[in-house]
Write an enzyme that holds these catalytic residues in place. Structure first.
Site, PDB file in Angstrom:
ATOM      1  N   ARG A   1      -4.423  21.801 -11.616  1.00 46.48           N
ATOM      2  CA  ARG A   1      -3.022  21.298 -11.190  1.00 46.48           C
ATOM      3  C   ARG A   1      -2.866  21.455  -9.720  1.00 46.48           C
ATOM      4  NH1 ARG A   1      -1.326  23.926 -16.029  1.00 46.48           N
ATOM      5  NH2 ARG A   1      -0.941  22.223 -17.537  1.00 46.48           N
TER       6      ARG A   1
ATOM      7  N   LYS B   1      -1.313  10.722   1.382  1.00 49.29           N
ATOM      8  CA  LYS B   1      -1.553   9.623   0.373  1.00 49.29           C
ATOM      9  C   LYS B   1      -3.292   9.842  -0.041  1.00 49.29           C
ATOM     10  CE  LYS B   1       1.102   5.547   1.338  1.00 49.29           C
ATOM     11  NZ  LYS B   1       1.237   4.155   1.908  1.00 49.29           N
TER      12      LYS B   1
ATOM     13  N   GLU C   1      -5.085   0.730  13.964  1.00 49.82           N
ATOM     14  CA  GLU C   1      -4.013   1.413  13.505  1.00 49.82           C
ATOM     15  C   GLU C   1      -3.242   2.248  14.224  1.00 49.82           C
ATOM     16  OE1 GLU C   1      -3.113   1.425  10.437  1.00 49.82           O
ATOM     17  OE2 GLU C   1      -4.942   0.725   9.256  1.00 49.82           O
TER      18      GLU C   1
ATOM     19  N   LYS D   1       2.864   8.757  13.364  1.00 47.97           N
ATOM     20  CA  LYS D   1       2.669   8.701  11.949  1.00 47.97           C
ATOM     21  C   LYS D   1       3.563   9.691  11.170  1.00 47.97           C
ATOM     22  CE  LYS D   1       0.218   7.779   7.783  1.00 47.97           C
ATOM     23  NZ  LYS D   1      -1.152   7.631   7.010  1.00 47.97           N
TER      24      LYS D   1
ATOM     25  N   GLU E   1       7.483   6.577   0.956  1.00 49.40           N
ATOM     26  CA  GLU E   1       7.671   5.072   1.191  1.00 49.40           C
ATOM     27  C   GLU E   1       8.589   4.255   0.385  1.00 49.40           C
ATOM     28  OE1 GLU E   1       3.725   3.433   1.400  1.00 49.40           O
ATOM     29  OE2 GLU E   1       4.522   1.423   1.231  1.00 49.40           O
TER      30      GLU E   1
ATOM     31  N   ARG F   1       8.660   4.199   6.157  1.00 44.47           N
ATOM     32  CA  ARG F   1       7.306   4.326   5.878  1.00 44.47           C
ATOM     33  C   ARG F   1       6.822   2.820   5.807  1.00 44.47           C
ATOM     34  NH1 ARG F   1       3.678   9.029   3.165  1.00 44.47           N
ATOM     35  NH2 ARG F   1       1.362   8.208   3.956  1.00 44.47           N
TER      36      ARG F   1
ATOM     37  N   ASN G   1       3.047  -0.541   7.175  1.00 45.99           N
ATOM     38  CA  ASN G   1       2.424  -1.658   6.745  1.00 45.99           C
ATOM     39  C   ASN G   1       2.366  -2.652   7.675  1.00 45.99           C
ATOM     40  OD1 ASN G   1       1.912  -0.436   4.353  1.00 45.99           O
ATOM     41  ND2 ASN G   1       3.894  -0.924   3.577  1.00 45.99           N
TER      42      ASN G   1
ATOM     43  N   HIS H   1      -0.675  -5.512   8.068  1.00 47.17           N
ATOM     44  CA  HIS H   1      -1.424  -5.054   6.602  1.00 47.17           C
ATOM     45  C   HIS H   1      -1.252  -6.135   5.688  1.00 47.17           C
ATOM     46  CE1 HIS H   1      -2.318  -1.428   8.532  1.00 47.17           C
ATOM     47  NE2 HIS H   1      -3.076  -1.007   7.758  1.00 47.17           N
TER      48      HIS H   1
ATOM     49  N   HIS I   1      -4.835  -7.399   4.841  1.00 43.09           N
ATOM     50  CA  HIS I   1      -5.426  -7.112   3.581  1.00 43.09           C
ATOM     51  C   HIS I   1      -6.185  -8.360   3.119  1.00 43.09           C
ATOM     52  CE1 HIS I   1      -3.491  -2.916   2.577  1.00 43.09           C
ATOM     53  NE2 HIS I   1      -4.828  -2.863   3.373  1.00 43.09           N
TER      54      HIS I   1
ATOM     55  N   HIS J   1     -11.832  -2.486   8.051  1.00 40.62           N
ATOM     56  CA  HIS J   1     -10.384  -2.700   7.702  1.00 40.62           C
ATOM     57  C   HIS J   1      -9.670  -2.859   8.994  1.00 40.62           C
ATOM     58  CE1 HIS J   1      -6.602  -1.603   6.024  1.00 40.62           C
ATOM     59  NE2 HIS J   1      -6.443  -0.759   7.053  1.00 40.62           N
TER      60      HIS J   1
END
Ligand code: GLY
Length: 354
Positions: free
Chosen positions: A109, A131, A173, A214, A224, A228, A232, A235, A239, A254
């Site tokens: 946990r 994340k 980024e 960030k 998010e 937040r 993106n 992206h 993506h 990426h």
């Protein structure tokens, strides 16, 4: 979500020793990949704690970011006697910090963990902000949790093991962080000199600023729900470019896909919310000079559009949700853009990127 401490290193061994000693733990584990085990772990060779730590090594390729590798890490922790009071250090790029963070967040946990990102992409993005997760059923980051590392230790020394493409990938980024934050940071980023040997000291200063941006966004909106989403930027189209390139022979990194995505999304920002044309032009010039171009024709527009509609951030299957900017630092989230406008942005990309 608890706040993580970001440490921009002056001296890796000293800083790492201080951070480890600030934790109470029974056993120390260190998660590496084949590359960081050989090239990065030796940089910590004089630290007693690290000598006594139990190393778990996984494959370096992104394909390892899966349930089997996660189960391997859980079982190694379990077999080697990890308890709830153990500490895990993740030493690697985004794959290691994402998977290691998720392993730590779920083992008994949750145990405490420290991230030491070794790629620029993970320093300014993956390792910071909580994340964690793995890919599942062919979908990126499908299973995961918000779980911040207690500390993220950033040392540009690791970047010396990276090639130019991987530096530029992470830099995209940083450029995104500049665009969503303030004019001075954006200007500094597009003026950074990559024409001669990289000045790692100056780069580390810029990394510190980028991580600060960030952190500030994540602190305002850890889960998010709103601001937040600004992270993106670039992206949604990015993506789609990345997935498109994975179907062909030349896979794009990426950050390259994000840089190209920024070109389209700043164009959309210009036509939809008035992003200034001179700043659009300067950013496009920077991207063109440093990232080259992804080749596609108007026959591929439908495929690219289809890929954009699959983006997790969309609220319905037939619309595409963007973060746009009305200027550097002026964020407009939840902008629904039409198919025609998206095609227009792809036309702009093809015309301006040459
Ligand atoms: N990589 C985007 C975020 O952390 O929200």
């Amino acid at each position: 979500m608890s706040k993580q401490k970001i440490i921009i290193c002056k001296e890796l061994e000293e800083d790492l020793k201080t951070v480890i000693s600030s934790h109470k733990f029974d056993k120390l584990f260190i998660l590496t990949d084949n590359h960081t085990s050989r090239h990065c772990l030796p940089l910590t060779k004089n630290i007693d704690f690290i000598h006594k730590a139990s190393e778990i090594t996984i494959g370096v390729e992104d394909t390892n970011k899966n349930l089997d590798t996660l189960a391997y890490v859980w079982s190694e922790l379990s077999q080697r006697g990890a308890t709830r009071h153990s500490l895990l250090i993740n030493l690697g790029g985004g794959m290691v910090t994402d998977l290691g963070g998720f392993a730590a967040a779920t083992f008994k946990r949750g145990i405490q963990f420290i991230n030491i990102p070794t790629t620029l992409l993970s320093m300014v993005d993956a390792a910071v902000g909580g994340k964690t997760g793995i890919n599942f059923n062919g979908l990126k980051n499908e299973i995961g949790a918000f779980a911040p590392a207690s500390e993220v230790i950033i040392d540009s020394e690791f970047l010396k093991t990276l090639d130019y493409e991987n530096i530029m990938s992470g830099y995209a980024e940083m450029l995104k962080h500049g665009l969503i934050s303030n004019y001075d940071n954006w200007k500094e980023l597009i003026q950074f000199d990559f024409s001669k040997d990289i000045d790692y000291k100056s780069l580390q200063t810029l990394i510190g600023k980028s991580v600060g941006i960030k952190e500030n966004v994540v602190e305002q909106d850890p889960f998010e729900k709103g601001i937040r989403k600004s992270l993106n930027l670039g992206h949604t189209v990015g993506h789609a470019f990345e997935s498109y390139s994975l179907r062909g022979k030349n896979h794009s990194l990426h950050g390259y896909a994000v840089a190209w995505g920024l070109v389209c999304e700043l164009y959309l920002s210009h036509i939809r919310v008035g992003f200034p044309s001179d700043r659009l032009r300067q950013t496009v010039t920077f991207v063109k000079e440093h990232y080259g171009k992804l080749g596609f024709t108007c026959k591929d527009y439908e495929t690219l559009y289809e890929l954009m509609t699959h983006d997790k951030k969309n609220e319905s299957a037939n619309s595409v949700n963007f973060t746009l900017l009305s200027d550097v630092g002026e964020i407009k989230i939840n902008q629904i853009v039409s198919k025609q406008e998206i095609f227009e942005s792809l036309d702009f990309y093809s015309e301006t990127m040459g």
